[in-house]
Design an enzyme around this catalytic site. Structure first.
Site, PDB file in Angstrom:
ATOM      1  NE  ARG A  67      -4.152   1.806   2.318  1.00 52.96           N
ATOM      2  CZ  ARG A  67      -4.350   2.732   3.266  1.00 52.96           C
ATOM      3  NH1 ARG A  67      -3.485   2.850   4.266  1.00 52.96           N
ATOM      4  NH2 ARG A  67      -5.397   3.524   3.220  1.00 52.96           N
ATOM      5  CB  ILE A  77      -5.953   5.535  -0.689  1.00 50.71           C
ATOM      6  CG1 ILE A  77      -5.704   4.023  -0.746  1.00 50.71           C
ATOM      7  CG2 ILE A  77      -5.274   6.117   0.538  1.00 50.71           C
ATOM      8  CD1 ILE A  77      -4.210   3.658  -0.900  1.00 50.71           C
ATOM      9  CB  SER A  78     -10.782   2.526   0.427  1.00 50.41           C
ATOM     10  OG  SER A  78     -11.384   3.030  -0.735  1.00 50.41           O
ATOM     11  CD  GLN A  79     -11.147   1.785   7.849  1.00 51.15           C
ATOM     12  OE1 GLN A  79     -12.127   2.479   7.546  1.00 51.15           O
ATOM     13  NE2 GLN A  79     -11.031   1.180   9.004  1.00 51.15           N
ATOM     14  N   PRO A  80      -7.820   0.029   4.388  1.00 48.39           N
ATOM     15  CG  PRO A  80      -5.537  -0.252   4.825  1.00 48.39           C
ATOM     16  CD  PRO A  80      -6.670   0.712   5.024  1.00 48.39           C
TER      17      PRO A  80
END
Ligand code: SAH
Length: 215
Positions: A35, A61-64
Site C-alpha cells: 500500500r 485511498i480507502s481504508q485497507p
C-alpha cells in the site's frame, strides 16, 4: 523491491483479520501489494495503518479493511473480468488484479489514472487497464463483467452498471447521500433479476457526474 518491515506487515495483516478479512486469497493479495506505493507525500508513513488517507484531486485511498471486506464479498475467481469505478490511487485495482484475470478501472480524474498507471507498471501488474471515463455509465465496450466494484457512493446503484453485470455476477456499491453514512450493498444478478443485501455502513467520497477538470 522494498516493502514494509516484517513487523509492520504483520500488524497490517493482523488488523485486517481482526476486522473480518479472513479469505486466504484476499489476505494473500493484500500481503503481496504494498500500500506504501499508492500513498504519496506527507501521509506516506501512515500507509500501513487501517485508515483512509488523502490522495491527489481531493480524493481518498480507502481504508485497507474496507478494501479487504469489499474484495472478499466479491468472491472473485481467477477467470473473472472485473470493472472498478473509482481508480483513485489504484490500490483496490491492484488487489483485484492479483485475484482476477483482467481488471478495468475508470476514474473521472486523468491525473489519478496517470499516477495509478505508473504504479501498476512499477510493480509489474499487466492485467489492469485504467482509463479516464465517467464510470456511472460503466464501460460498454468491455461489458458484460463478472464482477463490478464501485468505490464512490451513489444515490442508487447506477442502471448502466446493473445492465453490464453478467447473470451470476456480483456488484459491490456504497449507496447513500454524500457526507453521510452510506450503506455498502451487494447486488447479485440471477436469471430472474437482482437481489440486494445490505452489508455494513461505510463512508466513501461521492460518485460525481462528468469528468474532472484536470489534464
Ligand atoms: N478505489 C480507490 C479509492 C477511490 S476514491 C483506491 O483504491 O484508492 C473514489 C474515486 O472515485 C475518486 O478517485 C473519484 O475521482 C472517483 N469518481 C467519482 N465519481 C466518478 C465517476 N462518475 N466516474 C469515475 N470515477 C469517479
Amino acid at each position: 523491491m522494498t516493502g514494509p518491515a516484517a513487523e509492520i506487515q504483520m500488524q497490517f495483516l493482523f488488523a485486517l483479520r481482526s476486522r473480518g478479512v479472513t479469505d486466504k486469497r484476499v489476505l494473500g493479495a493484500m500481503e503481496a501489494i504494498d500500500r506504501g506505493k499508492f500513498v504519496r507525500g506527507i501521509f506516506a508513513d501512515r500507509a500501513y495503518e487501517d485508515m483512509p488517507l488523502p490522495i491527489a484531486c481531493g480524493q481518498t485511498i480507502s481504508q485497507p479493511s474496507v478494501v479487504g471486506l469489499m474484495t472478499q464479498a466479491l468472491q472473485i475467481t481467477p477467470r473473472d473480468k472485473v470493472l472498478e469505478v473509482g481508480t483513485g490511487s489504484g490500490y483496490q485495482a491492484a488487489i483485484l488484479a492479483k485475484l482476477a484475470r483482467r481488471v478495468y478501472t475508470v476514474d473521472r480524474h486523468a491525473r489519478l489514472v496517470r499516477a495509478a498507471n505508473e504504479v501498476f507498471a512499477d510493480i509489474g501488474l499487466t492485467n489492469i487497464t485504467a482509463m479516464v471515463a465517467d464510470g456511472s455509465f460503466g464501460l460498454p465496450d468491455q461489458a458484460p463483467f463478472d464482477r463490478i466494484i464501485v468505490t464512490a457512493a451513489a444515490e442508487d446503484p447506477p442502471g448502466p452498471l446493473l445492465a453490464q453485470l453478467k447473470i451470476g455476477g456480483i456488484m459491490m456499491v456504497p449507496v447513500g447521500q454524500s457526507n453521510a453514512v452510506q450503506t455498502l450493498i451487494r447486488v447479485h444478478r440471477s436469471e430472474t433479476g437482482f437481489d440486494y443485501d445490505e452489508i455494513r455502513p461505510v463512508r466513501f467520497v461521492p460518485l460525481l457526474e462528468g469528468l474532472g477538470k484536470d489534464g
